[in-house]
Design an enzyme around this catalytic site. Structure first.
Site, mmCIF file in Angstrom:
data_model
loop_
_atom_site.group_PDB
_atom_site.id
_atom_site.type_symbol
_atom_site.label_atom_id
_atom_site.label_comp_id
_atom_site.label_asym_id
_atom_site.label_seq_id
_atom_site.Cartn_x
_atom_site.Cartn_y
_atom_site.Cartn_z
ATOM 1 N N GLY A 62 22.060 34.710 -24.685
ATOM 2 C CA GLY A 62 21.672 35.955 -25.338
ATOM 3 C C GLY A 62 20.183 36.030 -25.619
ATOM 4 N N GLU A 74 25.927 30.103 -20.312
ATOM 5 C CA GLU A 74 27.250 30.417 -20.863
ATOM 6 C C GLU A 74 28.385 29.746 -20.101
ATOM 7 O OE1 GLU A 74 24.838 32.567 -20.245
ATOM 8 O OE2 GLU A 74 24.662 34.061 -21.857
#
Ligand code: DAK
Length: 250
Positions: free
Chosen positions: A101, A124
């Protein structure tokens, strides 16, 4: 006033917004993200600010969404939409880590200045999930499918020089020059006609919006699907427990 987001004004029309959770490498908690969005929207509406630089500290721009809050990522959806619809031009000034993010936040900015030795990536997959806020869409548009696939599926990181070379960052500079150079760019932006800058910024975003929007919705749905899997629970638990994950494929 929140101290996890610090706002300075290096020049009349330029704001410098710092993410300030150094102990967690500026992991984007719900609280931090909300404060960031409020700070940016406040600047956008103050009638004075014409460009904002977003930065972290020497070690990290942001190491990603806060993994401890990960399962409850849903509240951040609205925040991401608000970041993407900001009218104020923004410049990401990236020192150290921009992961997950964190990189998605940097890619949401209009311009990106990185340290030559910065580390940019979408890790991720190592948590058993995938990017959820533009990592498969904006990254692919910036660096192309070939490299984006390595980054998203294998977790390959780029250093700052590579990020510049592959069009992910506008400029890579020595670490100590990152914020000053981003401020110089912001000052240059602030001298441009503000209305034209806003309209042009929107037009650039629209240049791939139709399919980008559909892609982002697909990505979001896929992300939540993955979040329900055993592997995601395992990946997150392993990170929190500081151990290596064991993947079951379920
Ligand atoms: N979240 C929470 N804490 C984090 C963190 C994170 N992302 N990254 C680091 N920290 C914390 C560490 O837990 C550690 O805390 P303490 O143990 O000291 O309490 C502290 O920061 C320092 O980290 P390390 O001790 O691990 O430092 P190292 O230098 O050894 O390692 C590292 C640095 C960056 C390689 C390592 O910390 C790491 O692997 N961090 C995780 C990086 C990561 O996987 N990031 C991606 C997270 S997932 C969505 C929107 C957004 C997203 C998803 C959906 N929607 C809108 C749908 C985003 C997802 C992500 O970003």
């Amino acid at each position: 006033m929140s101290d996890i987001i610090l706002t300075e004004r290096p020049h009349e029309h330029v704001a410098l917004v710092r993410l300030n959770r150094p102990k967690s490498l500026n992991a984007i908690s719900n609280e931090l993200f909300e404060q960031l969005v409020i700070a940016l929207e406040t600047l956008a509406a103050d009638g004075v600010t014409r460009a904002a630089v977003i930065t972290g500290d020497a070690r990290a721009f942001a190491a990603g969404a806060d993994i401890a809050e990960f399962a409850a990522a849903r509240p951040q959806l609205e925040m991401w939409d608000r970041v993407w619809s900001l009218e104020l031009p923004t410049i990401a000034a990236v020192n150290g880590l921009a992961l997950g993010g964190g990189l998605e936040l940097a890619m949401s900015c209009d311009l990106m200045v990185v340290a030559e030795d910065a580390r940019l990536g979408q890790p991720e997959i190592n948590l058993g999930v995938m990017p959820g806020a533009g990592g498969t869409q904006r990254l692919t548009r910036a660096v192309g499918k070939t490299l984006a696939t390595e980054m998203v599926l294998l977790g390959r990181e780029l250093n700052g020089r590579e990020a510049e070379l592959h069009g992910l960052a506008n400029r890579a500079v020595p670490a100590e020059r990152v914020v000053p150079f981003a401020i110089e760019l912001a000052r240059a932006l602030a001298k441009q006609p503000p209305h034209a800058v806003r309209v042009a910024k929107r037009a650039i975003a629209r240049s791939f919006e139709g399919s980008l929007h559909a892609g982002l919705l697909d990505e979001r749905q896929a992300f939540y699907g993955l979040l329900q899997t055993e592997d995601a629970r395992e990946g997150i638990a392993a990170f929190v427990g500081k151990r290596k994950p064991t993947w079951s494929g379920r």
